[in-house]
Each structure stands twice: as C-alpha cells, then as structure tokens.
Design an enzyme around this catalytic site. Structure first.
Site, PDB file in Angstrom:
ATOM      1  N   GLY A   1       0.779  -1.237   0.000  1.00 29.05           N
ATOM      2  CA  GLY A   1       0.000   0.000   0.000  1.00 29.05           C
ATOM      3  C   GLY A   1       0.812   1.288   0.000  1.00 29.05           C
TER       4      GLY A   1
ATOM      5  N   ASP B   1       0.848   3.302   4.396  1.00 29.53           N
ATOM      6  CA  ASP B   1      -0.189   4.056   3.697  1.00 29.53           C
ATOM      7  C   ASP B   1      -1.217   4.652   4.649  1.00 29.53           C
ATOM      8  OD1 ASP B   1      -1.180   1.528   4.336  1.00 29.53           O
ATOM      9  OD2 ASP B   1      -1.951   1.083   2.342  1.00 29.53           O
TER      10      ASP B   1
ATOM     11  N   ASP C   1      -5.404   2.481  10.311  1.00 27.70           N
ATOM     12  CA  ASP C   1      -6.841   2.230  10.404  1.00 27.70           C
ATOM     13  C   ASP C   1      -7.118   1.748  11.835  1.00 27.70           C
ATOM     14  OD1 ASP C   1      -9.478   1.845   9.382  1.00 27.70           O
ATOM     15  OD2 ASP C   1      -9.038  -0.239   8.939  1.00 27.70           O
TER      16      ASP C   1
ATOM     17  N   LYS D   1      -7.082   7.243  10.083  1.00 30.01           N
ATOM     18  CA  LYS D   1      -8.525   7.108  10.337  1.00 30.01           C
ATOM     19  C   LYS D   1      -8.677   6.906  11.839  1.00 30.01           C
ATOM     20  CE  LYS D   1      -9.996   4.165   6.682  1.00 30.01           C
ATOM     21  NZ  LYS D   1     -10.716   2.931   6.330  1.00 30.01           N
TER      22      LYS D   1
ATOM     23  N   PHE E   1     -13.844   3.868   3.529  1.00 30.08           N
ATOM     24  CA  PHE E   1     -12.834   3.057   2.863  1.00 30.08           C
ATOM     25  C   PHE E   1     -12.331   3.827   1.650  1.00 30.08           C
ATOM     26  CE2 PHE E   1     -10.825  -0.353   0.546  1.00 30.08           C
ATOM     27  CZ  PHE E   1     -10.215  -1.039   1.578  1.00 30.08           C
TER      28      PHE E   1
ATOM     29  N   ASP F   1      -5.545  -0.125  -2.127  1.00 28.11           N
ATOM     30  CA  ASP F   1      -6.317  -0.998  -3.011  1.00 28.11           C
ATOM     31  C   ASP F   1      -7.583  -1.519  -2.349  1.00 28.11           C
ATOM     32  OD1 ASP F   1      -4.932  -2.724  -1.133  1.00 28.11           O
ATOM     33  OD2 ASP F   1      -5.648  -4.374  -2.378  1.00 28.11           O
TER      34      ASP F   1
ATOM     35  N   ARG G   1      -5.226   0.634  -7.198  1.00 29.69           N
ATOM     36  CA  ARG G   1      -3.944   1.051  -6.615  1.00 29.69           C
ATOM     37  C   ARG G   1      -3.212   2.138  -7.383  1.00 29.69           C
ATOM     38  NH1 ARG G   1      -1.970  -1.997  -2.526  1.00 29.69           N
ATOM     39  NH2 ARG G   1      -2.257  -4.222  -2.807  1.00 29.69           N
TER      40      ARG G   1
HETATM   41  P1  IMP Z   1      -4.761  -1.506  10.271  1.00 26.11           P
HETATM   42  O1  IMP Z   1      -6.213  -1.835  10.495  1.00 26.11           O
HETATM   43  O2  IMP Z   1      -4.426  -0.144  10.796  1.00 26.11           O
HETATM   44  O3  IMP Z   1      -3.866  -2.582  10.781  1.00 26.11           O
HETATM   45  O4  IMP Z   1      -4.567  -1.419   8.707  1.00 26.11           O
HETATM   46  C1  IMP Z   1      -4.197  -2.546   7.986  1.00 26.11           C
HETATM   47  C2  IMP Z   1      -4.119  -2.281   6.523  1.00 26.11           C
HETATM   48  O5  IMP Z   1      -5.448  -2.286   6.025  1.00 26.11           O
HETATM   49  C3  IMP Z   1      -3.524  -0.976   6.040  1.00 26.11           C
HETATM   50  O6  IMP Z   1      -2.117  -0.972   5.975  1.00 26.11           O
HETATM   51  C4  IMP Z   1      -4.124  -0.913   4.650  1.00 26.11           C
HETATM   52  O7  IMP Z   1      -3.342  -1.682   3.745  1.00 26.11           O
HETATM   53  C5  IMP Z   1      -5.472  -1.558   4.848  1.00 26.11           C
HETATM   54  N1  IMP Z   1      -6.516  -0.527   4.947  1.00 26.11           N
HETATM   55  C6  IMP Z   1      -7.075  -0.012   6.040  1.00 26.11           C
HETATM   56  N2  IMP Z   1      -7.990   0.914   5.723  1.00 26.11           N
HETATM   57  C7  IMP Z   1      -7.981   0.988   4.369  1.00 26.11           C
HETATM   58  C8  IMP Z   1      -8.701   1.775   3.410  1.00 26.11           C
HETATM   59  O8  IMP Z   1      -9.551   2.637   3.708  1.00 26.11           O
HETATM   60  N3  IMP Z   1      -8.391   1.527   2.111  1.00 26.11           N
HETATM   61  C9  IMP Z   1      -7.490   0.609   1.707  1.00 26.11           C
HETATM   62  N4  IMP Z   1      -6.784  -0.139   2.563  1.00 26.11           N
HETATM   63  C10 IMP Z   1      -7.031   0.056   3.882  1.00 26.11           C
HETATM   64 MG    MG Z   2      -0.891  -1.755   4.019  1.00 29.27          MG
END
Ligand code: IMP
Ligand code: MG
Length: 181
Positions: free
Chosen positions: A41, A104, A107, A135, A156, A163, A169
């Site tokens: 990402g 990237d 979340d 976020k 999202f 992606d 992407r």
């Molecule tokens: P985490 O939930 O912070 O561990 O995020 C894990 C991964 O989910 C991120 O590195 C992104 O690759 C993917 N991700 C989370 N939110 C989004 C989004 O809104 N769009 C695309 N990928 C996302």
């Molecule tokens: Mg990622």
C-alpha cells in the site's frame, strides 16, 4: 458491490503539496538512518516521500537508506483481519538504527503497532512512524503515528497505492469506495 465516489476525496495536486510539506516536517525534527516502507500500500507514497525527503535533506540524503518489508493481514475484504504477516524484515539491518517507518494508512492501528513492536524487539534505537492517512475513528489499539499526511473520516479509500482486492492502486488521487446493493 462497490463503486468509486464521483470526485476524488484528495486530488493529486493536494497530495503532492502535502507530501512535500510532510517531508520538511520530518527532516526538521528527525534525523533517521533508514526509511522502512511497508509494501504494498505504501509504494506510491514512499516513492514521492523519499524524493521530497532527499530534497529537504540536501547532502545528508547520501547517508539515508531505504528498505522495504511486506506487511499483510489476510483476507480480501474492506476489514483487516488483524492477522499480521511480515516478510523481508530479516534482511534489514535494524539494530542500533533510527528508523522512519512508513505506511499508507493507520486504520485499526494493529499493523503499525505490530511493526513497531517487531522493530523494537530487533534492537532499533528509535522508531517513528509516518502515514499518509489516519482514520482515528477506527482505532482499536493504542497506536499514534508521529507524522500524518491527512486525517480522514471513517470511509474506505482507494488509490495512490491503496487498493481494494488489488484494484484501484495505481490511481494518482485518493477516492472513497462506496458500497452499493
Ligand atoms: P490496520 O487496520 O491499521 O492494521 O490497517 C491494515 C491495513 O489495512 C492498512 O495498511 C491498509 O493496507 C489496509 N486498509 C485499512 N484501511 C484501508 C482503506 O480505507 N483503504 C485501503 N486499505 C485500507
Ligand atoms: Mg498496508
């Protein structure tokens, strides 16, 4: 089914401008040894950010290394599963180094928190993190990025490296993905 928003959430020019400012913000306060980028990402963000960092660093850019790891959590869905797999870290010399960890998006925060812990276990001297997007509303773990490009709402997003099941992407802008029925 999903469809893209009619207009980009963040346009290419705005991203470009913010990435340059962000690089200057980082260089002003953090003299890191190695930029560690979490693929896939962060690939587009990393290319732009590293170039802007080098412009802001001047001759010091010659000493800054870059390395890539792959961090993924399983599943083809808009919800990350929290099941973190990291590859490539064993090839990177982290011990005693000041690391700038680049991803990237933060979340739930579990990917970045997991990566931070791994880097500390491997003896990093210091780790600071930089994400293009944050976020905050979605956070489930205690993680705070040191440098953030843009704060976004609980939507999202795709494009500029991000992606949905490997689609969208390569778009130069960031778009919102909306569920349709
Ligand atoms: P985490 O939930 O912070 O561990 O995020 C894990 C991964 O989910 C991120 O590195 C992104 O690759 C993917 N991700 C989370 N939110 C989004 C989004 O809104 N769009 C695309 N990928 C996302
Ligand atoms: Mg990622």
């Amino acid at each position: 089914m999903y469809r893209m928003s009619e207009k980009p959430l963040i346009g290419a020019d705005k991203i470009c401008e913010r990435v340059a400012t962000l690089a200057r913000e980082i260089v002003a306060v953090y003299d890191y040894d190695i930029l560690l980028s979490a693929l896939t990402g962060a690939y587009m963000f990393t290319a732009d950010l590293s170039r802007e960092l080098a412009k802001a660093q001047g001759v010091k850019a010659l000493q800054r290394k870059i390395a890539f790891i792959k961090a993924s959590s399983y599943g083809v869905s808009t919800e990350s599963s929290g099941n973190l797999t990291v590859t490539g870290l064993e090839k990177v010399d982290i011990s005693g180094k000041k690391v700038l960890l680049v991803d990237d998006i933060a979340d739930t925060g579990s990917t970045l928190l997991g990566l931070l812990n791994m880097l500390r276990e491997r003896g990093a001297k210091e780790v600071r993190s930089c994400v293009l997007l944050n976020k905050q509303e979605r956070r489930t773990v205690d993680f705070k990025a040191d440098f953030v490009g843009f704060e976004i709402a609980n939507e999202f997003v795709v494009g500029y490296g991000l992606d949905f099941a490997d689609d969208y992407r390569t778009l130069p802008e960031i778009w919102t993905l909306q569920e349709t029925d």
